[in-house]
Scaffold this active site. Structure first.
Site, PDB file in Angstrom:
ATOM      1  N   ASP A 144       2.218   2.056   3.553  1.00  0.00           N
ATOM      2  CA  ASP A 144       3.191   1.157   4.105  1.00  0.00           C
ATOM      3  C   ASP A 144       4.589   1.513   3.739  1.00  0.00           C
ATOM      4  OD1 ASP A 144       1.084  -0.517   4.408  1.00  0.00           O
ATOM      5  OD2 ASP A 144       1.452  -1.533   2.433  1.00  0.00           O
ATOM      6  N   HIS A 195       0.811  -1.197   0.013  1.00  0.00           N
ATOM      7  CA  HIS A 195      -0.198   0.020  -0.012  1.00  0.00           C
ATOM      8  C   HIS A 195       0.957   1.174   0.193  1.00  0.00           C
ATOM      9  CE1 HIS A 195      -2.240  -2.832   2.654  1.00  0.00           C
ATOM     10  NE2 HIS A 195      -3.460  -2.294   2.069  1.00  0.00           N
TER      11      HIS A 195
HETATM   12  C1  3MF Z   1      -7.654  -6.274   5.148  1.00  0.00           C
HETATM   13  C2  3MF Z   1      -6.973  -6.536   3.994  1.00  0.00           C
HETATM   14  C3  3MF Z   1      -6.086  -5.813   3.390  1.00  0.00           C
HETATM   15  C4  3MF Z   1      -5.988  -5.792   1.848  1.00  0.00           C
HETATM   16  C5  3MF Z   1      -5.177  -4.887   1.318  1.00  0.00           C
HETATM   17  C6  3MF Z   1      -5.139  -5.007  -0.098  1.00  0.00           C
HETATM   18  C7  3MF Z   1      -4.461  -4.706   4.900  1.00  0.00           C
HETATM   19  O1  3MF Z   1      -8.257  -7.431   5.850  1.00  0.00           O
HETATM   20  O2  3MF Z   1      -6.838  -7.852   3.692  1.00  0.00           O
HETATM   21  O3  3MF Z   1      -4.808  -5.695   4.039  1.00  0.00           O
HETATM   22  O4  3MF Z   1      -5.678  -7.108   1.561  1.00  0.00           O
HETATM   23  O5  3MF Z   1      -5.678  -3.620   1.870  1.00  0.00           O
HETATM   24  O6  3MF Z   1      -6.238  -4.557  -0.712  1.00  0.00           O
END
Ligand code: 3MF
Ligand code: MG
Ligand code: MG
Length: 399
Positions: A68, A65
């Site tokens: 991150d 993301h």
């Molecule tokens: C939340 C998720 C997310 C998604 C990510 C990708 C933080 O439960 O699983 O991880 O996988 O945002 O779209």
């Protein structure tokens, strides 16, 4: 031939391994990492460590993301420039190491501005911010040669219907996704747009509840030919399904894209994102993927984090190794079960009655004609065995 990692297309998730501080709803940070903190120097140190881990593990892919990987700026423009700087830094490392990007995504849920959603927010300025953010993340994904772009809605849902206009929020989400698809074509991004369904959290009522709900949403906005799904084990369990059910349903609807591999225990009422270690369950998931033709642009992303008591960073390596071993064994077992062919033969036999022309003709007939035929022929179907226990025992031979 292909190596195991080419079939499985493993990816490491940047967020759980390098950005997550080890909190839970009752307590904050437990991890102490030298790269935690603000600023570009620490973001680059984090990238150095991340790419070192990808190399140690030999994973062909990673996912991230925006939030991150880059320091948050004081303004949108500053955040975007920070992302571009980090993406250039990644680009050099990817070239040097051969690690590729399975997908990029935008974090539209952590910052407090998203507390009432992103695309479905009642405040149009949050909609605008979210659109601009997704644009910058699609640009970053394209720049890094990403093979897909993922949208997990985050807080796209509601807490109370008393302050919510469901219809309006769905329209906003539909327009938002259409704009994402339009932009993909405008910039010539060849990857697949993936929606990741999830029920129950962060909002009490999530609009992207499960595969069936997402499919209905895509159909409503004419996007079922443009967008596929990224299916996560834990999200399937929270929706009251199984991982393999969600995969098989998506495949049957023609929208299967990729998986977020992890483990949620059946007892849990929240998304725990553990590393997978349940062999039979993982095997059934891969069996459905193989039946559907295997991965094309998608892969096996470890959307999994070590437990917050795992203070030793070495656990991060060991957890991925264990997860990859579980997947490799399960994948081999699934391939053997498919090659064996018994299950598929029995499945075909179960529906064999439909091979008869008069049975097939019925599907383009009408209730009156069928009722007349039932009375005329005097048919009286006898129940037939579904062989459930025998099939379950057969599966155990391959685990
Ligand atoms: C939340 C998720 C997310 C998604 C990510 C990708 C933080 O439960 O699983 O991880 O996988 O945002 O779209
Ligand atoms: Mg996920
Ligand atoms: Mg999850």
């Amino acid at each position: 031939g292909k190596r195991m990692e080419d079939h499985l297309r493993f990816a490491a998730a940047y967020w759980h391994s390098f950005a997550w501080p080890g909190g839970d709803p009752f307590g904050g940070q437990t991890f102490d990492r030298p790269w935690f903190g603000d600023g570009m120097a620490l973001a680059k140190l984090k990238a150095d460590v991340a790419f070192e881990m990808f190399a140690i593990l030999g994973v062909p892919y990673f996912c991230f993301h925006d939030a991150d990987v880059r320091p948050e700026g004081a303004t949108f423009a500053e955040s975007r420039r920070n992302l571009e700087e980090i993406v250039d830094y990644f680009g050099a490392k990817m070239e040097a190491t051969g690690t590729r990007l399975l997908w990029g995504t935008a974090n539209l849920f952590s910052h407090r501005r998203f507390m009432a959603g992103a695309a479905t927010n009642p405040d149009p300025e949050v909609f605008a911010w979210s659109a601009a953010t997704v644009k910058s993340c699609m640009d970053a994904t394209m720049r890094l040669g990403g093979e897909n772009y993922v949208l997990w809605g985050g807080r796209e849902g509601y807490e109370t219907l008393l302050n919510t206009d469901l219809g309006r929020e769905a329209e906003q989400a539909g327009r938002f996704l259409s704009m994402v698809v339009d932009y993909k074509h405008r910039i010539g991004f060849k990857g697949t747009i993936l929606i990741e369904p999830k029920p129950q959290e962060p909002s009490k009522h999530q609009y992207d509840f499960d595969v069936a709900t997402v499919y209905g949403f895509l159909r409503r906005f004419g996007l079922e030919g443009e967008v596929k799904v990224n299916i996560e084990q834990g999200h399937a369990i929270l929706a009251g399904h199984s991982f393999e059910h969600e995969i098989a349903l998506a495949a049957s609807l023609g929208i299967f894209g990729s998986i977020d591999m992890n483990r949620n225990d059946y007892q849990s009422g929240w998304d725990t994102d553990q590393f997978p270690n349940n062999g039979p369950e993982v095997m059934l998931a891969f069996y459905e993927i193989l039946r559907a033709g295997g991965f094309t642009t998608g892969g096996t992303n470890f959307d999994a984090k070590i437990r917050r008591q795992s203070l030793d960073p070495e656990d991060l390596i060991l957890a991925h190794v264990g997860g990859m071993d579980t997947c490799a064994r399960a994948f081999k077992a699934a391939a053997a079960m498919l090659a064996d062919g018994t299950l598929e033969r029995l499945r075909a036999e179960r529906y064999a009655g439909w091979d008869r022309p008069e049975a097939r003709a019925m599907l383009s007939s009408d209730l009156t004609t069928i009722a007349e035929r039932v009375e005329r022929s005097g048919i009286n179907p006898e129940p037939r065995s579904g062989r459930q226990e025998r099939l379950e025992n057969l599966v155990n031979r391959f685990v």
